[in-house]
Design a protein around this motif. Structure first.
Motif, short mmCIF file in Angstrom:
data_model
loop_
_atom_site.label_atom_id
_atom_site.label_comp_id
_atom_site.label_asym_id
_atom_site.label_seq_id
_atom_site.Cartn_x
_atom_site.Cartn_y
_atom_site.Cartn_z
N VAL A 235 0.94 -1.31 -0.09
CA VAL A 235 -0.28 -0.01 0.01
C VAL A 235 1.01 1.20 0.07
N PHE A 236 2.00 1.16 0.78
CA PHE A 236 2.93 2.24 0.91
C PHE A 236 4.24 1.88 0.51
N PRO A 237 4.58 2.05 -0.92
CA PRO A 237 5.80 1.75 -1.24
C PRO A 237 7.17 2.40 -1.08
N GLN A 238 6.74 3.62 -0.18
CA GLN A 238 7.86 4.38 0.25
C GLN A 238 8.55 3.97 1.50
N VAL A 239 7.54 2.96 2.09
CA VAL A 239 8.04 2.25 3.58
C VAL A 239 9.12 1.13 2.99
N GLU A 240 10.13 1.20 3.75
CA GLU A 240 11.08 0.02 3.51
C GLU A 240 10.86 -0.92 4.36
N ASP A 241 10.63 -0.80 5.52
CA ASP A 241 10.52 -1.83 6.82
C ASP A 241 9.89 -1.28 7.93
N VAL A 242 9.30 -2.48 8.49
CA VAL A 242 8.24 -2.17 9.51
C VAL A 242 8.86 -2.86 10.85
N LYS A 243 8.97 -2.36 12.20
CA LYS A 243 9.65 -3.17 13.12
C LYS A 243 8.83 -2.66 14.58
N ILE A 244 8.80 -3.60 15.32
CA ILE A 244 8.49 -3.13 17.03
C ILE A 244 9.67 -3.67 17.87
N GLU A 245 9.98 -2.60 18.55
CA GLU A 245 11.24 -2.85 19.60
C GLU A 245 11.01 -2.03 20.73
N ALA A 246 11.79 -2.69 21.92
CA ALA A 246 11.49 -1.96 23.06
C ALA A 246 11.90 -0.75 23.37
N VAL A 247 11.09 0.25 23.65
CA VAL A 247 11.64 1.69 23.97
C VAL A 247 11.26 1.98 25.47
N GLU A 248 12.21 2.65 26.20
CA GLU A 248 11.70 3.38 27.25
C GLU A 248 11.11 4.40 27.44
N ASN A 249 9.87 4.42 28.21
CA ASN A 249 9.36 5.86 28.17
C ASN A 249 8.90 6.18 29.56
N ASN A 250 9.69 5.98 30.51
CA ASN A 250 9.47 6.47 31.95
C ASN A 250 8.91 7.70 31.94
N ASN A 251 9.28 8.80 31.31
CA ASN A 251 8.73 10.19 31.56
C ASN A 251 7.25 10.36 30.80
N ASN A 252 6.89 9.28 29.87
CA ASN A 252 5.55 9.47 29.39
C ASN A 252 4.73 8.00 29.55
N PRO A 253 4.32 7.72 30.62
CA PRO A 253 3.65 6.46 30.78
C PRO A 253 2.56 5.93 30.07
N SER A 254 1.92 7.19 29.50
CA SER A 254 0.60 6.87 28.47
C SER A 254 1.00 6.38 27.11
N SER A 255 2.39 6.43 26.84
CA SER A 255 2.80 6.09 25.58
C SER A 255 3.15 4.51 25.51
N PRO A 256 3.11 3.72 24.65
CA PRO A 256 3.48 2.43 24.72
C PRO A 256 4.77 2.03 24.69
N SER A 257 5.15 0.98 25.35
CA SER A 257 6.86 0.75 25.29
C SER A 257 7.25 -0.34 24.51
N PHE A 258 6.41 -0.45 23.32
CA PHE A 258 6.75 -1.38 22.26
C PHE A 258 5.96 -0.70 20.94
N PRO A 259 6.50 0.58 20.59
CA PRO A 259 5.84 1.32 19.45
C PRO A 259 6.14 0.61 18.22
N ILE A 260 5.29 0.71 17.35
CA ILE A 260 5.48 0.34 15.90
C ILE A 260 6.31 1.47 15.26
N GLN A 261 7.11 1.08 14.47
CA GLN A 261 8.42 1.94 13.81
C GLN A 261 8.39 1.58 12.27
N ILE A 262 8.22 2.61 11.42
CA ILE A 262 8.51 2.26 10.09
C ILE A 262 9.80 2.90 9.52
N LYS A 263 10.38 2.51 8.53
CA LYS A 263 11.65 3.00 7.93
C LYS A 263 11.18 3.38 6.51
N GLU A 264 11.29 4.66 6.04
CA GLU A 264 11.08 5.15 4.88
C GLU A 264 12.25 5.06 3.91
#
Length: 389
Positions: A235-264
């Motif tokens: 659908v989005f050919p400009q996207v090269e990759d998609v991943k989910i990796e752990a990210v520490e969000n101690n200062n913002n608990p409302s955000s997920p600690s395993f966000p989706i990330q895309i590489k264009e």
């Protein structure tokens, strides 16, 4: 499950929803305010009732089949209290009594209920809760369990509500959540879905938010995550990759600690979920739901066009139309959406006062070609002036 026919009565507000017949795909169309969203809410209310909720003034009549092609017909009605307490005292009941309820299985009645007694398979039961449906009361019975199980397969697809529910799991008190420090996923889920391949079915059947499912799939079932990723990149050919990796969000608990990330392509840094466009994120949600929902799921999508770009609509629509194991009930008043879904799936919603009526395209003698039918639809009085007093 598959919803075949449903009708509702909201006696508190004086609204009536005339019987609506559904197939595997239904697109509810009409101007704003005719009742499209209320139809979806009515289906969600049935799910709540089946799980023990008590709803003021609601009456219902639904026919649906299970994945084993067993047909159930469930009717019921709660009492109506015209002046409900908005903020009840903690010692005061806010429940509403059921005044009638019937359940048929393949045409045979198995539950008969009035305001004073309940009969289960012809036998009067002991005194039971007058506020809960028999679906909840008898949910361990062999003939009743499939009703609750089926209604619990109704999913309301809402990307933005999912964003705020990463660490809130249905049926799991916050105090019991033990967070795994690697991905931010509860340890109980890590254990549950990492033991064997058979856990894939239980993951699909779980009522976890879709983003939690995606995170678990990415970690434990990479081959399925690769399929989701490939479809998304188509659908989005400009996207090269998609991943989910752990990210520490101690200062913002409302955000997920395993966000989706895309590489264009041509962009050095990964784009984190909070910065991904809403159209791209919603497309990923819909694609994931198609891969991660079990057969018999009913997916409700309100205002299907919201946040979807033109390039997303075609692909997501095709995926929905092609999927035969999941039932979709969508709403839209966007011309592009309506014109891209076959008229055999249109459900034209109109309202006169508090009476909501739904008609098929064939009932209005629309043209044979999709374009001709669409042109006639937007010029219909029933469509352009969908609300009458």
């Amino acid at each position: 499950m598959k919803i075949k026919k449903v009708a509702f009565w909201d006696n508190l507000r004086g609204w009536r929803f005339e019987p609506i017949c559904f197939s595997n795909l239904a697109l509810l169309v009409g101007v704003s305010g005719v009742g499209k969203t209320q139809i979806l809410q009515g289906l969600l209310n049935l799910q709540k009732i089946a799980n023990g909720f008590s709803l003021n003034g609601l009456a219902w009549d639904i026919i649906f089949s299970t994945i084993n092609d067993v047909e159930y017909h469930w009717q019921g009605e709660f009492e109506t209290k015209k002046n409900p307490v908005l903020i009840p005292d903690e010692n005061e009941s806010s429940n509403f009594r059921i005044v009638r309820e019937n359940l048929f299985r393949n045409g045979d009645i198995i539950i008969e209920r009035n305001s004073t007694e309940i009969k289960f398979k012809g036998k009067t039961t002991p005194k039971l809760s007058p506020f809960q449906s028999t679906i909840q009361i008898f949910n361990q019975e062999e003939d009743i369990y499939p009703v609750q199980q089926g209604l619990n397969k109704i999913i309301y697809s809402d990307t933005f509500n999912f964003k705020s529910s990463f660490n809130v799991f249905l049926g799991m008190p916050q105090s019991l959540i033990s967070v795994n420090t690697v991905l931010g996923i509860p340890q109980s889920l890590i254990s549950r879905f990492s033991t064997s391949n058979s856990s894939l079915d239980s993951l699909k059947a779980s009522n976890l938010p879709i983003f939690i499912k995606i995170a678990l799939i990415a970690r434990y079932y990479p081959e399925i995550f690769s399929k989701i990723k490939r479809t998304f990149i188509d659908v989005f050919p400009q996207v090269e990759d998609v991943k989910i990796e752990a990210v520490e969000n101690n200062n913002n608990p409302s955000s997920p600690s395993f966000p989706i990330q895309i590489k264009e392509k041509g962009v050095n840094n990964w784009i984190f979920q909070n910065y991904i466009s809403s159209g791209m994120l919603k497309t990923l949600v819909h694609i994931s739901e198609l891969y991660l929902s079990p057969a018999g799921t009913v997916i409700l999508i309100d205002e299907f066009e919201n946040s979807l770009g033109i390039n997303c609509i075609d692909v997501v629509t095709d995926l929905i139309v092609e999927n035969r194991n999941i039932q979709f009930i969508l709403t839209s008043h966007h011309p592009y959406i309506i014109n891209n879904i076959g008229m055999e799936h249109w459900k034209i919603v109109t309202r006169q006062g508090g009476v909501v009526t739904v008609k098929d395209a064939k009932d209005l003698n629309l043209g044979k070609s999709r374009h001709q039918a669409f042109t006639q639809l937007i010029n219909l009085e029933e469509y352009s002036e969908g609300i009458k007093v």
